[in-house]
Design a protein around this motif. Structure first.
Motif, PDB file in Angstrom:
ATOM      1  N   VAL A  30      -2.470  -3.953  -6.048  1.00 12.22           N
ATOM      2  CA  VAL A  30      -1.717  -3.346  -7.137  1.00 12.22           C
ATOM      3  C   VAL A  30      -1.157  -2.013  -6.659  1.00 12.22           C
ATOM      4  CG1 VAL A  30      -3.091  -4.462  -8.949  1.00 12.22           C
ATOM      5  CG2 VAL A  30      -3.757  -2.196  -8.130  1.00 12.22           C
ATOM      6  N   LEU A  31      -0.153  -1.536  -7.374  1.00  5.12           N
ATOM      7  CA  LEU A  31       0.350  -0.198  -7.080  1.00  5.12           C
ATOM      8  C   LEU A  31       1.079   0.361  -8.289  1.00  5.12           C
ATOM      9  CD1 LEU A  31       3.707  -0.040  -6.342  1.00  5.12           C
ATOM     10  CD2 LEU A  31       2.867  -1.557  -4.561  1.00  5.12           C
ATOM     11  N   GLU A  32       1.114   1.674  -8.326  1.00  8.57           N
ATOM     12  CA  GLU A  32       1.845   2.419  -9.351  1.00  8.57           C
ATOM     13  C   GLU A  32       2.860   3.271  -8.621  1.00  8.57           C
ATOM     14  OE1 GLU A  32       2.851   6.107 -11.402  1.00  8.57           O
ATOM     15  OE2 GLU A  32       1.574   5.980  -9.632  1.00  8.57           O
ATOM     16  N   THR A  33       4.087   3.268  -9.122  1.00 11.50           N
ATOM     17  CA  THR A  33       5.129   4.112  -8.552  1.00 11.50           C
ATOM     18  C   THR A  33       5.957   4.690  -9.690  1.00 11.50           C
ATOM     19  OG1 THR A  33       6.819   4.229  -6.829  1.00 11.50           O
ATOM     20  CG2 THR A  33       6.828   2.249  -8.202  1.00 11.50           C
ATOM     21  N   GLY A  34       6.859   5.573  -9.370  1.00 10.19           N
ATOM     22  CA  GLY A  34       7.669   6.221 -10.394  1.00 10.19           C
ATOM     23  C   GLY A  34       8.722   5.300 -10.974  1.00 10.19           C
ATOM     24  N   GLU A  35       9.195   5.673 -12.144  1.00  5.52           N
ATOM     25  CA  GLU A  35      10.254   4.931 -12.840  1.00  5.52           C
ATOM     26  C   GLU A  35      11.387   5.911 -13.105  1.00  5.52           C
ATOM     27  OE1 GLU A  35      12.306   2.131 -13.983  1.00  5.52           O
ATOM     28  OE2 GLU A  35      10.289   1.373 -14.251  1.00  5.52           O
ATOM     29  N   GLU A  53      14.453   3.410  -6.140  1.00  4.34           N
ATOM     30  CA  GLU A  53      14.972   2.073  -5.858  1.00  4.34           C
ATOM     31  C   GLU A  53      14.583   1.542  -4.476  1.00  4.34           C
ATOM     32  OE1 GLU A  53      17.455   4.094  -8.917  1.00  4.34           O
ATOM     33  OE2 GLU A  53      16.859   4.633  -6.878  1.00  4.34           O
ATOM     34  N   PRO A  54      14.619   2.360  -3.421  1.00  2.00           N
ATOM     35  CA  PRO A  54      14.182   1.820  -2.120  1.00  2.00           C
ATOM     36  C   PRO A  54      12.723   1.340  -2.138  1.00  2.00           C
ATOM     37  CG  PRO A  54      15.437   3.826  -1.795  1.00  2.00           C
ATOM     38  CD  PRO A  54      15.178   3.708  -3.284  1.00  2.00           C
ATOM     39  N   ALA A  55      11.877   2.037  -2.877  1.00  2.00           N
ATOM     40  CA  ALA A  55      10.478   1.601  -2.984  1.00  2.00           C
ATOM     41  C   ALA A  55      10.388   0.266  -3.705  1.00  2.00           C
ATOM     42  CB  ALA A  55       9.649   2.661  -3.712  1.00  2.00           C
ATOM     43  N   TYR A  56      11.127   0.133  -4.802  1.00  2.00           N
ATOM     44  CA  TYR A  56      11.097  -1.138  -5.530  1.00  2.00           C
ATOM     45  C   TYR A  56      11.505  -2.284  -4.611  1.00  2.00           C
ATOM     46  CZ  TYR A  56      11.650   2.057  -9.582  1.00  2.00           C
ATOM     47  OH  TYR A  56      11.541   3.061 -10.490  1.00  2.00           O
ATOM     48  N   PHE A  74       5.562  -8.496  -4.064  1.00  2.00           N
ATOM     49  CA  PHE A  74       4.972  -7.859  -5.242  1.00  2.00           C
ATOM     50  C   PHE A  74       5.853  -8.151  -6.447  1.00  2.00           C
ATOM     51  CE2 PHE A  74       2.826  -5.613  -1.953  1.00  2.00           C
ATOM     52  CZ  PHE A  74       1.655  -5.111  -2.501  1.00  2.00           C
ATOM     53  N   THR A  75       5.231  -8.328  -7.601  1.00  2.00           N
ATOM     54  CA  THR A  75       5.967  -8.535  -8.840  1.00  2.00           C
ATOM     55  C   THR A  75       5.545  -7.480  -9.850  1.00  2.00           C
ATOM     56  OG1 THR A  75       4.300 -10.111  -9.627  1.00  2.00           O
ATOM     57  CG2 THR A  75       6.236 -11.030  -8.520  1.00  2.00           C
ATOM     58  N   ARG A  76       6.482  -7.153 -10.730  1.00  2.00           N
ATOM     59  CA  ARG A  76       6.165  -6.169 -11.772  1.00  2.00           C
ATOM     60  C   ARG A  76       5.093  -6.739 -12.689  1.00  2.00           C
ATOM     61  NH1 ARG A  76      11.207  -3.071 -14.283  1.00  2.00           N
ATOM     62  NH2 ARG A  76       9.463  -1.964 -15.228  1.00  2.00           N
ATOM     63  N   ALA A 121       3.465   5.357 -19.657  1.00  2.00           N
ATOM     64  CA  ALA A 121       4.195   6.342 -20.447  1.00  2.00           C
ATOM     65  C   ALA A 121       5.699   6.285 -20.224  1.00  2.00           C
ATOM     66  CB  ALA A 121       3.668   7.737 -20.112  1.00  2.00           C
ATOM     67  N   GLY A 122       6.183   5.234 -19.581  1.00  5.99           N
ATOM     68  CA  GLY A 122       7.606   5.116 -19.348  1.00  5.99           C
ATOM     69  C   GLY A 122       8.091   5.856 -18.114  1.00  5.99           C
ATOM     70  N   HIS A 123       7.194   6.538 -17.419  1.00  2.00           N
ATOM     71  CA  HIS A 123       7.563   7.263 -16.198  1.00  2.00           C
ATOM     72  C   HIS A 123       7.025   6.580 -14.954  1.00  2.00           C
ATOM     73  CE1 HIS A 123       9.266  10.662 -18.320  1.00  2.00           C
ATOM     74  NE2 HIS A 123       8.240  10.608 -19.130  1.00  2.00           N
ATOM     75  N   ASN A 124       6.415   5.408 -15.138  1.00  2.00           N
ATOM     76  CA  ASN A 124       5.861   4.721 -13.989  1.00  2.00           C
ATOM     77  C   ASN A 124       6.167   3.228 -14.080  1.00  2.00           C
ATOM     78  OD1 ASN A 124       4.069   4.416 -16.125  1.00  2.00           O
ATOM     79  ND2 ASN A 124       2.487   5.625 -15.184  1.00  2.00           N
ATOM     80  N   ARG A 125       6.061   2.596 -12.928  1.00  2.00           N
ATOM     81  CA  ARG A 125       6.284   1.163 -12.811  1.00  2.00           C
ATOM     82  C   ARG A 125       5.088   0.604 -12.059  1.00  2.00           C
ATOM     83  NH1 ARG A 125      11.821  -1.646 -10.606  1.00  2.00           N
ATOM     84  NH2 ARG A 125      12.635  -0.571 -12.434  1.00  2.00           N
ATOM     85  N   PHE A 126       4.637  -0.571 -12.487  1.00  5.98           N
ATOM     86  CA  PHE A 126       3.445  -1.188 -11.907  1.00  5.98           C
ATOM     87  C   PHE A 126       3.816  -2.504 -11.220  1.00  5.98           C
ATOM     88  CE2 PHE A 126       2.204   1.096 -15.791  1.00  5.98           C
ATOM     89  CZ  PHE A 126       1.415   2.069 -15.235  1.00  5.98           C
ATOM     90  N   TYR A 127       3.150  -2.740 -10.102  1.00  6.20           N
ATOM     91  CA  TYR A 127       3.349  -3.968  -9.331  1.00  6.20           C
ATOM     92  C   TYR A 127       2.000  -4.568  -8.960  1.00  6.20           C
ATOM     93  CZ  TYR A 127       8.330  -3.045  -8.430  1.00  6.20           C
ATOM     94  OH  TYR A 127       9.675  -2.849  -8.551  1.00  6.20           O
ATOM     95  N   GLU A 128       2.024  -5.875  -8.696  1.00  6.60           N
ATOM     96  CA  GLU A 128       0.835  -6.565  -8.204  1.00  6.60           C
ATOM     97  C   GLU A 128       1.244  -7.667  -7.250  1.00  6.60           C
ATOM     98  OE1 GLU A 128      -1.409  -8.729 -11.156  1.00  6.60           O
ATOM     99  OE2 GLU A 128       0.364  -9.780 -11.883  1.00  6.60           O
ATOM    100  N   LYS A 129       0.281  -8.032  -6.419  1.00  8.65           N
ATOM    101  CA  LYS A 129       0.455  -9.188  -5.541  1.00  8.65           C
ATOM    102  C   LYS A 129      -0.892  -9.866  -5.425  1.00  8.65           C
ATOM    103  CE  LYS A 129       2.153 -10.724  -1.059  1.00  8.65           C
ATOM    104  NZ  LYS A 129       2.829 -10.334   0.179  1.00  8.65           N
ATOM    105  N   LYS A 130      -0.929 -11.116  -5.807  1.00  6.38           N
ATOM    106  CA  LYS A 130      -2.167 -11.879  -5.703  1.00  6.38           C
ATOM    107  C   LYS A 130      -2.262 -12.419  -4.285  1.00  6.38           C
ATOM    108  CE  LYS A 130      -2.574 -12.542 -10.488  1.00  6.38           C
ATOM    109  NZ  LYS A 130      -2.149 -13.192 -11.657  1.00  6.38           N
ATOM    110  N   LEU A 131      -3.433 -12.259  -3.705  1.00  6.17           N
ATOM    111  CA  LEU A 131      -3.663 -12.692  -2.325  1.00  6.17           C
ATOM    112  C   LEU A 131      -4.441 -13.995  -2.349  1.00  6.17           C
ATOM    113  CD1 LEU A 131      -4.689  -9.258  -0.774  1.00  6.17           C
ATOM    114  CD2 LEU A 131      -2.415 -10.272  -0.931  1.00  6.17           C
TER     115      LEU A 131
END
Length: 156
Positions: A111-116, A121-124, A132-134, A144-154
């Motif tokens: 999982v990861l958290e990054t800015g929104e 955009e390059p990180a996304y 990774f999918t949102r 809080a609308g300032h971050n975006r979350f991703y995950e990847k199932k292994l």
């Protein structure tokens, strides 16, 4: 550009330099209360594995970390490449190495958290191109609308 990837301690001057550059890039993009950056001291914790990319001259040009959060979950942290090597797939290589390490640790989900905000955009792109999918909120991060979350199932 040929780079080498290795697990290293974050308690090195050149890694501190990478962290400073990353912070200088990210801090203006998101309100401070919605930033969750690890310090190099926190990255030295036993649950965190840091991968450093070095160029042919031995200079640190990128990094990424994985934190073992327990229950099969690993969190990708502190992904960064210096502007001089962007577009040369250094970030992709770091992320692939982190995924390999996660599999070796028998983690089943990254999982990861990054800015929104504009500028992320390059990180996304690198996360999405690496499978990774949102997803919804992860771990103890606020949504809080300032971050975006991703995950990847292994899959084993």
């Amino acid at each position: 550009m040929a780079v080498s990837l290795a697990i290293e301690t974050p308690l090195q001057d050149d890694v501190r330099g990478l962290v400073s550059e990353l912070n200088a890039t990210m801090i203006p993009l998101t309100p401070r209360e919605f930033q969750f950056q690890m310090t190099v001291e926190q990255m030295a914790d036993g649950a965190v594995t840091l991968v450093v990319a070095r160029n042919e001259a031995g200079e640190a040009v990128g990094m990424g970390a994985i934190k073992d959060c327990g229950q099969g979950v690993g969190e990708v942290k502190r992904m960064f490449t210096r502007p001089a090597v962007r577009g040369e797939r250094v970030g992709k290589a770091i992320l692939a190495k982190l995924e390999k390490l996660a599999r070796e640790k028998n983690l089943t989900r990254l999982v990861l958290e990054t800015g929104e905000a504009d500028g992320f955009e390059p990180a996304y792109r690198i996360y999405e191109r690496s499978g990774f999918t949102r997803c919804g909120r992860i771990l103890d991060y606020p949504d809080a609308g300032h971050n975006r979350f991703y995950e990847k199932k292994l899959v084993p």
